[in-house]
Each structure stands twice: as structure tokens, then as C-alpha cells.
Write an enzyme that holds these catalytic residues in place. Structure first.
Site, mmCIF file in Angstrom:
data_model
loop_
_atom_site.group_PDB
_atom_site.id
_atom_site.type_symbol
_atom_site.label_atom_id
_atom_site.label_comp_id
_atom_site.label_asym_id
_atom_site.label_seq_id
_atom_site.Cartn_x
_atom_site.Cartn_y
_atom_site.Cartn_z
ATOM 1 N N TYR A 58 -2.158 2.401 -5.250
ATOM 2 C CA TYR A 58 -1.188 2.197 -4.166
ATOM 3 C C TYR A 58 0.171 2.757 -4.597
ATOM 4 O O TYR A 58 0.890 2.149 -5.400
ATOM 5 C CB TYR A 58 -1.047 0.708 -3.805
ATOM 6 C CG TYR A 58 -2.322 0.060 -3.287
ATOM 7 C CD1 TYR A 58 -3.424 0.821 -2.887
ATOM 8 C CD2 TYR A 58 -2.446 -1.323 -3.184
ATOM 9 C CE1 TYR A 58 -4.587 0.233 -2.408
ATOM 10 C CE2 TYR A 58 -3.608 -1.918 -2.706
ATOM 11 C CZ TYR A 58 -4.671 -1.138 -2.332
ATOM 12 O OH TYR A 58 -5.818 -1.716 -1.866
ATOM 13 N N GLN A 177 -14.009 -8.286 -2.026
ATOM 14 C CA GLN A 177 -12.937 -7.887 -1.101
ATOM 15 C C GLN A 177 -13.499 -6.820 -0.156
ATOM 16 O O GLN A 177 -13.594 -5.647 -0.524
ATOM 17 C CB GLN A 177 -11.722 -7.351 -1.884
ATOM 18 C CG GLN A 177 -10.560 -7.080 -0.947
ATOM 19 C CD GLN A 177 -9.296 -6.583 -1.621
ATOM 20 O OE1 GLN A 177 -8.674 -5.643 -1.149
ATOM 21 N NE2 GLN A 177 -8.886 -7.208 -2.702
ATOM 22 N N LYS A 216 0.654 -2.830 18.701
ATOM 23 C CA LYS A 216 1.776 -1.879 18.855
ATOM 24 C C LYS A 216 1.324 -0.431 19.043
ATOM 25 O O LYS A 216 2.159 0.452 19.172
ATOM 26 C CB LYS A 216 2.782 -2.016 17.712
ATOM 27 C CG LYS A 216 2.284 -1.718 16.321
ATOM 28 C CD LYS A 216 3.408 -2.019 15.307
ATOM 29 C CE LYS A 216 2.899 -2.000 13.885
ATOM 30 N NZ LYS A 216 3.884 -2.457 12.924
ATOM 31 N N GLY A 281 -1.152 -6.651 5.203
ATOM 32 C CA GLY A 281 -0.289 -5.575 4.713
ATOM 33 C C GLY A 281 1.098 -5.662 5.340
ATOM 34 O O GLY A 281 1.242 -5.482 6.542
ATOM 35 N N GLN A 287 8.154 -9.297 8.910
ATOM 36 C CA GLN A 287 6.695 -9.306 9.104
ATOM 37 C C GLN A 287 6.069 -10.507 8.389
ATOM 38 O O GLN A 287 5.198 -11.181 8.935
ATOM 39 C CB GLN A 287 6.078 -8.013 8.564
ATOM 40 C CG GLN A 287 6.385 -6.782 9.406
ATOM 41 C CD GLN A 287 5.822 -5.512 8.778
ATOM 42 O OE1 GLN A 287 5.557 -5.462 7.576
ATOM 43 N NE2 GLN A 287 5.657 -4.480 9.582
HETATM 44 N N1 LIG Z 1 -9.995 -2.999 -1.323
HETATM 45 C C1 LIG Z 1 -9.746 -1.980 -0.528
HETATM 46 O O1 LIG Z 1 -10.440 -0.944 -0.528
HETATM 47 C C2 LIG Z 1 -8.589 -2.085 0.411
HETATM 48 C C3 LIG Z 1 -8.436 -1.158 1.462
HETATM 49 C C4 LIG Z 1 -7.365 -1.329 2.338
HETATM 50 C C5 LIG Z 1 -6.476 -2.386 2.178
HETATM 51 N N2 LIG Z 1 -6.640 -3.263 1.140
HETATM 52 C C6 LIG Z 1 -5.708 -4.413 0.943
HETATM 53 O O2 LIG Z 1 -5.531 -5.070 2.181
HETATM 54 C C7 LIG Z 1 -4.133 -5.135 2.502
HETATM 55 C C8 LIG Z 1 -3.920 -5.066 3.999
HETATM 56 O O3 LIG Z 1 -4.618 -3.983 4.548
HETATM 57 P P1 LIG Z 1 -3.934 -2.874 5.468
HETATM 58 O O4 LIG Z 1 -2.576 -2.603 4.963
HETATM 59 O O5 LIG Z 1 -4.933 -1.800 5.632
HETATM 60 O O6 LIG Z 1 -3.863 -3.482 6.894
HETATM 61 P P2 LIG Z 1 -3.514 -4.773 7.767
HETATM 62 O O7 LIG Z 1 -3.034 -5.913 6.994
HETATM 63 O O8 LIG Z 1 -4.701 -4.918 8.613
HETATM 64 O O9 LIG Z 1 -2.355 -4.156 8.628
HETATM 65 C C9 LIG Z 1 -1.156 -3.674 8.070
HETATM 66 C C10 LIG Z 1 -0.358 -3.101 9.202
HETATM 67 O O10 LIG Z 1 0.027 -4.182 10.036
HETATM 68 C C11 LIG Z 1 1.356 -4.073 10.371
HETATM 69 N N3 LIG Z 1 1.929 -5.429 10.373
HETATM 70 C C12 LIG Z 1 1.754 -6.440 9.502
HETATM 71 N N4 LIG Z 1 2.418 -7.535 9.898
HETATM 72 C C13 LIG Z 1 3.026 -7.207 11.058
HETATM 73 C C14 LIG Z 1 3.852 -7.895 11.953
HETATM 74 N N5 LIG Z 1 4.169 -9.174 11.762
HETATM 75 N N6 LIG Z 1 4.312 -7.249 13.048
HETATM 76 C C15 LIG Z 1 3.998 -5.974 13.277
HETATM 77 N N7 LIG Z 1 3.210 -5.249 12.455
HETATM 78 C C16 LIG Z 1 2.735 -5.861 11.357
HETATM 79 C C17 LIG Z 1 2.032 -3.138 9.400
HETATM 80 O O11 LIG Z 1 2.848 -2.329 10.204
HETATM 81 P P3 LIG Z 1 3.909 -1.248 9.695
HETATM 82 O O12 LIG Z 1 3.108 -0.110 9.165
HETATM 83 O O13 LIG Z 1 4.659 -0.877 10.924
HETATM 84 O O14 LIG Z 1 4.718 -1.934 8.643
HETATM 85 C C18 LIG Z 1 0.890 -2.373 8.788
HETATM 86 O O15 LIG Z 1 0.781 -1.084 9.358
HETATM 87 C C19 LIG Z 1 -3.534 -3.947 1.724
HETATM 88 O O16 LIG Z 1 -2.155 -4.096 1.526
HETATM 89 C C20 LIG Z 1 -4.328 -4.000 0.445
HETATM 90 O O17 LIG Z 1 -3.805 -5.012 -0.399
HETATM 91 C C21 LIG Z 1 -7.678 -3.134 0.275
#
Ligand SMILES: NC(=O)c1ccc[n+]([C@@H]2O[C@H](COP(=O)([O-])OP(=O)(O)OC[C@H]3O[C@@H](n4cnc5c(N)ncnc54)[C@H](OP(=O)(O)O)[C@@H]3O)[C@@H](O)[C@H]2O)c1
Length: 315
Positions: A58, A177, A216, A281, A287
């Protein structure tokens, strides 16, 4: 905040975890800068979030560095989860490779400890299965690191049931995970029941379908970051358009509770059997604060049925 035991470990993780992929920034995400990222971590600590998930890849080390900086003074109060098994020669998306050999993991652990400003990692997860390395080699290396006190517990990510079963032949795994959200439910077919039966905790990644479940975006959105590149998830084409249609209907249910779609989506996920935590995320303090509205209330049985109906509608 609510806390749940992670598998057979003594880790009591907050049901909303801090997903630190976003704060890593380029080449995956854009951010609002280091100050905002650090403040979001501080806000998360203040609100009782004790589970922080990151990975070396990351931001090519940057996400771990930021967490190290912000969590250093709170080290004993937080649970740090990072990963191994993805390496890169150049800081480019296309240059990332799966590698879970003994030599590579031992090197990765040392680098993560340094970046995270700590001498132990609470949960060390294999990021993606490496088909070219025997699971026995990967597990024996992790068990050695555990014996040496560098990692406390072993977890896996993106593993199949067969890969988890193979890993369990050599030692304990406390968590899986997988990608899991209202819109991505494949895990329910096999891994979820397997993990429930074997008391393996489930750490849901992309609980907001990487932003689609915030409402959004619409069918005309063209993502300029990794989401537009068709690597993982569904952010283009027919499946994406079908997701957007479902999202619009589910948003109406959220309104009845005076909740945002994101709050409803996280609440729904935490209601699914076997789920330990949803790592959301985030990049800004706002957020983090908004997502807290996902806990402490219940979706009625009637609305749960309504949501199931919407999610089961075809493309
Ligand atoms: N193990 C793996 O292979 C793997 C793969 C993917 C992710 N992950 C883990 O999972 C975590 C989360 O996954 P993710 O980042 O893919 O997606 P997510 O949590 O499903 O979504 C993140 C997105 O949601 C938005 N967001 C979050 N809170 C919000 C709020 N209150 N209001 C408006 N928008 C909001 C953010 O927007 P903005 O972009 O506008 O800030 C971001 O784009 C990662 O950080 C990582 O730790 C692991």
C-alpha cells in the site's frame, strides 16, 4: 464501539477496523495529504477503533510508515495487522508479484517492523496465495517468525478453502481476509461456512465495494485510479451498472433509518454470521466519524428480507 474475538486468538478487534490502503496513496488512490491521513488515524483511536490493517504494497511502504508514525505512542492499545507475499521491483502496479518464499517473507517482516516502528506485528497475513511456493514453506517461515516473537498470529487473505486446509496442516491460522460486501458475496459459498466451522475469524475487505456502496458514484462514473483498470472488483461494464441499480434501491432503505448507504452497508455486513470486523477504507477524520454511525442499531427483519431480494435480482 463493539469488539469481537478474532478466531481462536486473544485479539479483541473493533467491529469497524481502519483500512489503510487508501492513505498509502499513489499509484492506487489519491489522498488529501499526510496531515489529513494522520488525523484520520488519530480520530479512529479516539473513537475506539483498535484494529489497523495495512500492507507493504500500500503506497509501497508509505501506508505502513504513516501508521507507524501515528500509532507509535499507542502501540500497546492497538492491534496492527499487516501482510506479506506481494513484492515489487519498480513502484508500478504492473510490477507487483506474488512471492511467499522463506527468503522473501523473512526480509519483508524486517522491513515492515521498521516501517511500523514496532518490534512485533499482532496479525501477519499472507496477502495473496503464491501458487509457485509450497504452502508448507510459507507456513514454516511464519511459524518461525511467530516463535521468535516478531509476529503474534498468522492470517491469510484471498485464500481458497483448499489453501486454508493445506495451511492448517502445519499450524494455526486465526483469520481469513476476503473481499466481502453486500455487492461481493462469493465468500458465502464456501469460505464463510468453513471458517465458521473452524473458528477462523473473518476480516471483510472492501466492505463498501471500494466506494460503490457509499452511493457517490453512478453508471456514468469513469474511475481514473486502479478501479478503472479492471484488476479486481467490478467498476466497469454490465456488472457495475447492475450494482449501481441495486445501490439506488438499497439507499432508499437506508433513508428510512436516517442513515447513509455506507452506514447501512457496514451494519448489514456486521450482521452476517462469522464476520469479525469490517476494515473500511478511510482517508479523512470525517469519514471515520461518519462510519461510526454504522454501529449501535439494527436493520429490521423485514428490511433484511427486502435487501436480500434486491441483492438477488439478476443483472
Ligand atoms: N487483502 C486484500 O487483498 C485487500 C484488498 C483490498 C482492500 N483491502 C483492505 O480493505 C480496506 C478497505 O477496502 P477498500 O479501500 O477497497 O474499500 P472500502 O472500504 O469498501 O471503500 C473505500 C472507499 O469508500 C469511501 N469511503 C469510506 N468512508 C466513507 C464515507 N464515510 N463517506 C464517503 N466515502 C467513504 C472512500 O472514498 P474516497 O476514495 O473518496 O476517500 C474509499 O474510496 C483497505 O484499506 C485494505 O486495508 C485488502
Amino acid at each position: 464501539m463493539e469488539y469481537r474475538q478474532l478466531g481462536k486468538s486473544d485479539l479483541n478487534v473493533s467491529v469497524i477496523g481502519y483500512g489503510a490502503w487508501g492513505i498509502g496513496g499513489e499509484p492506487f488512490w489519491s489522498t488529501e495529504g499526510e496531515t489529513s491521513s494522520i488525523r484520520s488515524i488519530e480520530k479512529a483511536i479516539d473513537l475506539g477503533i483498535n484494529f489497523y490493517d495495512t500492507a507493504p504494497v500500500y503506497g509501497f511502504g508509505y501506508s505502513e510508515e504513516l501508521l507507524g508514525k501515528a500509532l507509535q505512542s499507542k502501540r500497546k492499545d492497538v492491534i496492527i495487522a499487516t501482510k506479506c507475499g506481494l513484492v515489487w521491483k519498480k513502484e508500478e502496479l504492473k510490477a507487483i508479484r506474488k512471492r511467499a518464499t522463506r527468503e522473501s517473507i523473512l526480509e519483508e517482516i524486517e522491513l515492515s517492523l521498521k516501517r511500523l516502528c514496532t518490534d512485533y506485528i499482532d496479525l501477519y497475513q499472507v496477502h495473496w496465495p503464491d501458487e509457485d511456493t509450497p504452502i508448507e514453506e510459507t507456513m514454516n517461515t511464519l511459524l518461525q517468525a511467530q516463535k521468535e516473537g516478531k509476529i503474534r498470529y498468522i492470517g491469510v487473505s484471498n485464500y481458497s478453502v483448499a489453501q486454508i486446509e493445506e495451511s492448517l496442516k502445519f499450524g494455526q491460522i486465526v483469520s481469513l481476509q476476503p473481499m466481502y460486501s453486500m455487492l461481493e458475496r462469493d465468500v458465502e459459498q464456501d469460505r464463510l461456512p468453513f471458517c465458521i466451522e473452524n473458528e477462523i475469524g473473518i476480516i471483510c475487505y472492501s466492505p463498501l465495494a471500494s466506494g460503490v456502496l457509499t452511493g457517490k458514484y453512478d453508471e456514468n462514473t469513469k474511475f481514473k485510479d486502479w478501479r478503472g483498470q479492471g484488476i479486481i472488483g467490478n467498476f466497469t461494464g454490465e456488472v457495475y451498472v447492475s450494482h449501481i441499480k441495486k445501490v439506488k434501491k438499497i439507499a432508499e432503505i437506508a433513508q428510512k433509518y436516517e442513515k447513509t448507504l455506507a452506514q447501512l452497508a457496514i451494519n448489514w455486513l456486521l450482521h452476517q454470521q462469522g464476520v469479525s470486523t469490517a476494515i473500511v477504507g478511510v482517508k479523512t477524520p470525517d469519514q471515520v466519524e461518519q462510519n461510526m454511525g454504522a454501529v449501535g442499531w439494527e436493520i429490521s427483519n423485514n428490511d433484511l428480507k427486502g435487501i436480500s431480494g434486491i441483492l438477488e435480482e439478476g443483472c
